[in-house]
Design a protein around this motif. Structure first.
Motif, PDB file in Angstrom:
ATOM      1  N   TYR A   1       0.834  -1.211   0.000  1.00  0.00           N
ATOM      2  CA  TYR A   1       0.000   0.000   0.000  1.00  0.00           C
ATOM      3  C   TYR A   1       0.869   1.261   0.000  1.00  0.00           C
ATOM      4  CZ  TYR A   1      -3.295   3.482   1.741  1.00  0.00           C
ATOM      5  OH  TYR A   1      -4.059   4.602   1.903  1.00  0.00           O
TER       6      TYR A   1
ATOM      7  N   GLY B   1       2.695   1.776  -3.194  1.00  0.00           N
ATOM      8  CA  GLY B   1       1.815   2.377  -4.196  1.00  0.00           C
ATOM      9  C   GLY B   1       1.684   3.868  -3.976  1.00  0.00           C
TER      10      GLY B   1
ATOM     11  N   GLU C   1       3.122   6.789  -6.360  1.00  0.00           N
ATOM     12  CA  GLU C   1       2.200   7.760  -6.954  1.00  0.00           C
ATOM     13  C   GLU C   1       2.653   9.179  -6.644  1.00  0.00           C
ATOM     14  OE1 GLU C   1      -2.525   8.613  -6.558  1.00  0.00           O
ATOM     15  OE2 GLU C   1      -1.808   6.607  -6.090  1.00  0.00           O
TER      16      GLU C   1
END
Lengths: 331, 747
Positions: B692, B695, B699
């Protein structure tokens, strides 16, 4: 934020290298773990607290070993926590066995591996008579080296073994001269000369190791200092020298100097207060009045475990009016 | 006989120096007092003379006393004659026919003369005497005095011969007395039974008080019925094979160490073995007629075979070393016994002695020479009945105890095996499923029902001992658990009384981690348990003591060093005191906890608690304290479905616990299993979190890169835009026209 390193690396790698990712991951993990409790007082509060405790070094208390050893900061925090919690044991003057120290470590970290404690004890006992009793300070400093520079020491051990067995593939020294020296040694040397490896050679290898080592390693200058004092030395001799080295300890910053090891006025004060609460104790210790406010979070005192450690301690020392000289020299 | 001859030869060679044999034969019949003295002496002549004199004096006095020398058998008047051969053989020492010339039989010696003569004879030792009898050496008979009696005497008492106190050192040859039936050699110095083999009609032979060392020379005396060998030096019962009709055998006062070679004496009625060195009694079979057996003053510790004596009536065992009835139990089978004595034995000191004897030998008439009364008999039987009951009970107890011991041994063995296996397993954190778990269950079921209702009776599971894998025992206020399977007993429903009385709980051969899991149950089922004992429980870490904090109360803690390495630590006691300070414990391992101990404990570990409670981030504090609570719930739910009442009570308890030691409650112990489970859980979560955050960070980094790129490009873009605008506006008219056109088009 805008250091040149920062610009040299892509963001992600930078964050990973600085272990920011580790803490972010852990924070999220903790959040996940305690989501019911945390939802009661807000996620923002949680993150504040989490990163605050990371800064203070209290985030490692009672955590699993994999987390404790994950970052140098965690390691230093753990060392400091260990010192703070069990300084009294050392102060009491008890000599303990390796197993008992291990138990103490396990009180802070339930799954602390026995292997590390054993290695630390080996440093203290020079790999000999492992069930001997050790003093707290000896163990603590040896443990610091062993725990903080664990990976580095493993590599050093490998290098030492290589040197000892005589194969030094990428040595810089001219083979003839070194081999000539080796032949001379037994002739003029005593038994002690036969032990260990040549310091200079050893240092060269270590220097290159420090250069390419991705884990933390002691400042090369100090390593050089340690190795320049002697001609030859053994592996454990080297480790003992490291563990006793003043500068390395300071550079690491988790523990106070050996002389001040038993010195922690803030905690002593706290202890007096606790002792006063022991049921049945007759004479209440005249503790400072504001200390009686119960688990008052001593945030201002704790601060960051790194530099401020010396700072706070010095302030305390000044207020006590004792040990001026030693503190002067530190800063 | 060989020794005699040898002695004779050597004696002759050495002419009056060695050999200590002294034979005095005196006759005391009034008409003819012949006295023959043989003397062999080691001493110097003068000394032996003195001895002789002394002897004679004795004889003299005795003679004056009753006028006869041989008193016990009256009217026997033997006369003795020295055999010439024997004289010669006795090595040429004094050989004297006192008061007479040697061959003379009947010359009466004057008593007053005997002394000087004897002395004289003694002094005028050897040479002439030996010379005198040298001719007799050739006699085929060995060197023994030959005894003849006058015909007169023979007529007077034809069948008896008494040679009492005659200072005989050998048996004299008794000639021409084949019809003799009674022979008495009491109080002599005879060392060997000899020269009586011709007395085949002898019935009574008395050799009391001699120096006989071996029973021998009796093989021809087939009609002998009474043999008295008391007060001799016999070491062994032997050579009685032919004395089949022996009726009385007296061997008291000898040195016999065991009863043997008597089994053929089927006619023997009386056997006296008092004052010997017997250590036990056995090999008595075959003595079918024995009615009296005297075994006083031996060292007998046990008696066997007495039940093989069908006619035994009197048995004397006084002054021996019999300590228990087990060692004389065969007496109970001896139905003919009517008189027995045990006095002077350790057994007779026991309070139950008399009752037991009377109970086991109802036919007894006399015990320790006292008559047994009816009253005594009745009391004895009552007492015996009670004792029987008691014995049965104790037997049952001991049987149970034995079973228990066995079970414990088994458990210990299994425990060791388990430890070894675990040791060999390379530190596998997972606990291997106990292979005997199935057995445990069956055992528990087999023994379960009767058990909780019976406090005081060990729960020794019946069945093959090998299957015993655990043991639960309630003894008074102590509940002892052996083996991991025993922990299941906490699931059982205990009677409130039993549960209430148990204040001490012992754990043996159970891993502490297993115990930890049942602590909440223990707390519920035995609310009064104040004293915990641990032995062989693998207590290795200080943190394990944290687990005990969840109990209701502990006053005492005993951790046996055996199988609990933690006890070797110097700090363990203080840690216990510190961690369990809310119990205000009184004793640890039997030693009283002092104020100083408490302070020391606080001094050592107070900071730990302080750090733990005050420096832990809030969310962690809540989660750790919650863990303890959750854990309790968890085990509770595991144990017994849901019981709302209990749960709420427990919850309130744990709240109390929280208030009691907030700063210590953070120090928890979770068992290895539980901890590993949790680590596993964490690992999974961590992976999720990693993915998580990765990610997210990716990003964010992407956005950041884009933003940066935009930042970099923007000035140029702006310039370009401005340039374009400037270029457009350069010809004003054209721009205006174009703009108007646009507007017009739009409309």
């Amino acid at each position: 934020m805008l250091s040149p390193e920062r610009l040299a690396l892509p963001d992600y790698e930078y964050l990973a290298q600085r272990h920011v990712l580790t803490y972010m991951e852990d924070a999220v993990c903790q959040l996940l773990e305690n989501k019911e409790d945390i939802s009661q007082y807000g996620i923002a509060r949680f993150f504040t607290e989490y990163f605050n405790s990371v800064c203070q070094g209290t985030h490692i208390l009672f955590r699993e070993f994999s987390f404790i050893q994950a970052t140098p900061h965690n390691r230093a925090s753990f060392l400091r926590a260990f010192w703070r919690c069990f300084r009294t044991v050392g102060k009491n003057g008890d000599l303990l066995t390796m197993k008992e120290y291990h138990c103490l470590l396990q009180l802070l970290c339930p799954d602390f591996p026995l292997e590390l404690t054993q290695k630390a004890a080996r440093i203290v006992l020079m790999d000999d008579a492992m069930d001997c009793l050790m003093s707290f300070s000896d163990f603590l400093f040896a443990f610091q080296i062993q725990f903080y520079y664990s990976e580095f020491l493993d590599s050093v051990a490998a290098i030492y073994q290589d040197l000892l067995s005589g194969k030094n593939p990428n040595t810089v020294i001219v083979p003839t001269s070194s081999s000539g020296q080796h032949r001379q040694r037994p002739a003029l040397g005593e038994a002690s000369m036969l032990e260990g490896v040549e310091a200079a050679l050893f240092y060269q290898r270590l220097e290159s190791l420090c250069d390419r080592h991705k884990y933390s390693c002691p400042p090369p200058a100090f390593v050089k200092e340690v190795l320049s004092n002697v001609q030859r030395l053994t592996f454990y001799g080297f480790l003992v020298a490291l563990s006793k080295h003043h500068g390395i300890n300071q550079a690491l910053g988790a523990l106070p100097d050996k002389g001040d090891l038993m010195h922690d006025p803030a905690m002593d004060e706290e202890l007096e207060r606790l002792l006063a609460q022991v049921p049945g104790l007759v004479n209440p210790v005249t503790g400072s009045p504001e200390a009686s406010s119960l688990p008052s979070r001593t945030t201002p005192r704790v601060g960051s475990p790194w530099r401020p450690l010396h700072h706070t301690r010095k302030m305390d020392a000044e207020s006590d009016g004792s040990t001026e000289e030693t503190d002067e020299s530190e800063t | 006989m060989l020794p005699g001859k040898y002695r004779a030869v050597s004696g002759r060679a050495a002419s009056n120096v060695n050999c200590g044999l002294h034979l005095v034969i005196q006759t005391s019949s009034l008409p003819d007092r012949n006295k023959v003295e043989f003397r062999l002496s080691k001493e110097t002549p003068s000394f032996s003379g003195r001895l002789l004199q002394h002897d004679l004096e004795r004889n003299y006095s005795s003679r004056q006393g009753d006028g006869r020398i041989i008193s016990p058998v009256p009217r026997s008047r033997p006369s003795c004659l020295p055999s010439p051969a024997s004289v010669a053989d006795f090595c040429g020492l004094d050989v004297r026919a006192a008061a007479s010339s040697i061959p003379a039989l009947g010359e009466p010696p004057a008593q007053t003369l005997s002394r000087p003569r004897a002395r004289q004879g003694c002094h005028s030792a050897g040479p002439n005497v030996s010379g005198e009898h040298s001719s007799l050496v050739s006699s085929s008979m060995p060197a023994f005095p030959i005894l003849h009696r006058s015909t007169e005497e023979k007529i007077l008492c034809s069948d008896r011969l008494t040679l009492e106190r005659q200072k005989l050192t050998v048996c004299p040859i008794i000639d021409g007395e084949e019809h003799l039936r009674l022979l008495n050699f009491q109080h002599n110095f005879i060392t060997r039974i000899q020269n009586i083999s011709n007395l085949q009609r002898l019935i009574f032979l008395d050799l009391y008080d001699n120096q006989i060392e071996e029973i021998s020379g009796l093989s021809t005396l087939r009609s002998l019925r009474v043999l008295l060998l008391g007060k001799n030096r016999i070491k062994k019962i032997s050579n009685l094979e032919n004395l089949k009709s022996l009726d009385v055998l007296d061997l008291h006062g000898n040195q016999i160490t065991r009863i043997e070679n008597v089994n053929h004496l089927s006619d023997l009625r009386v056997l006296n073995l008092a004052r010997n060195l017997l250590s036990h009694v056995d090999s008595l079979s075959g003595l079918d007629s024995l009615t009296e057996l005297n075994l006083r003053h031996n060292h007998i510790t046990f008696v066997r075979d007495v039940d093989a004596l069908p006619s035994l009536q009197r048995l004397f065992l006084s002054f021996n070393n019999i300590c228990s009835f087990d060692s004389v139990c065969c007496l109970a089978q001896c139905s003919s016994l009517s008189d027995i004595s045990f006095d002077g034995n350790p057994i007779a000191q026991e309070p139950w002695y008399k009752h037991t004897v009377l109970q086991n030998m109802a036919q007894l008439r006399q015990l320790d020479t006292k008559r047994v009364t009816e009253e005594e008999r009745r009391v004895a039987s009552v007492v015996a009945k009670k004792e029987e009951e008691k014995r049965r009970e104790s037997q049952k107890q001991s049987l149970l105890k034995e079973k228990k011991q066995l079970a414990i041994r088994n458990i210990a063995r299994q425990w060791e095996q388990l430890q070894q296996r675990r040791g060999s397993e390379a530190t596998g954190p997972e606990r291997p499923g106990s292979p005997s778990a199935a057995q445990d269950v069956s055992q528990a079921q087999g023994s379960g029902p009767a058990f909780p209702e019976e406090p005081g009776s060990p729960d020794a599971p019946p069945g093959p001992a090998l299957a015993d894998t655990h043991l639960v025992e309630v003894d008074g206020d102590t509940l002892s658990l052996y083996g991991a399977g025993a922990l299941e007993c906490l699931d059982r429903s205990w009677s409130t009384q039993t549960a209430g009385t148990v204040t001490t709980v012992c754990f043996t051969f159970i891993e502490f981690d297993d115990i930890v899991q049942v602590l909440p149950k223990l707390r519920m089922k035995f609310p009064n348990s104040l004293h915990l004992k641990f032995k062989e429980t693998k207590l290795v870490m200080l943190q394990q003591f944290n687990a005990l904090a969840q109990l209701r109360r502990i006053d005492q803690l005993t951790v046996d060093p055996q199988g609990n390495p933690v006890v070797s630590f110097t700090l363990w006691k203080y840690y216990v005191l510190f961690r369990l300070s809310h119990f205000s414990m009184q004793k640890i391992n039997g030693t009283e906890v002092t104020q100083n101990d408490m302070i020391m404990a606080e001094r050592l570990f107070g900071i730990l608690a302080h750090v733990a409670s005050s420096e832990l981030p809030q969310y962690r504090l809540i989660s750790i304290l919650g863990d303890a609570r959750k854990k309790q719930f968890r085990y509770l739910l595991d144990a017994k479905g849901k019981r709302p009442g209990l749960v709420s009570e427990d919850a309130s308890d744990s709240r109390r616990l929280l208030t009691e030691n907030t700063n210590r409650a953070t120090l928890n112990y979770s068992t290895r299993d539980f901890f590993n489970e949790r680590l596993e859980e964490i690992r999974e979560k961590k992976q999720l979190c990693r993915a998580y955050t990765e990610g997210l960070v990716q990003e964010a980094a992407g956005i950041h890169t884009k933003a940066e790129a935009l930042q970099r490009l923007w000035p140029q873009m702006f310039i370009e835009l401005v340039r374009d605008a400037v270029v457009d506006i350069r010809s004003k008219d054209a721009f205006m026209k174009l703009s108007l056109q646009h507007i017009a088009q739009q409309k």
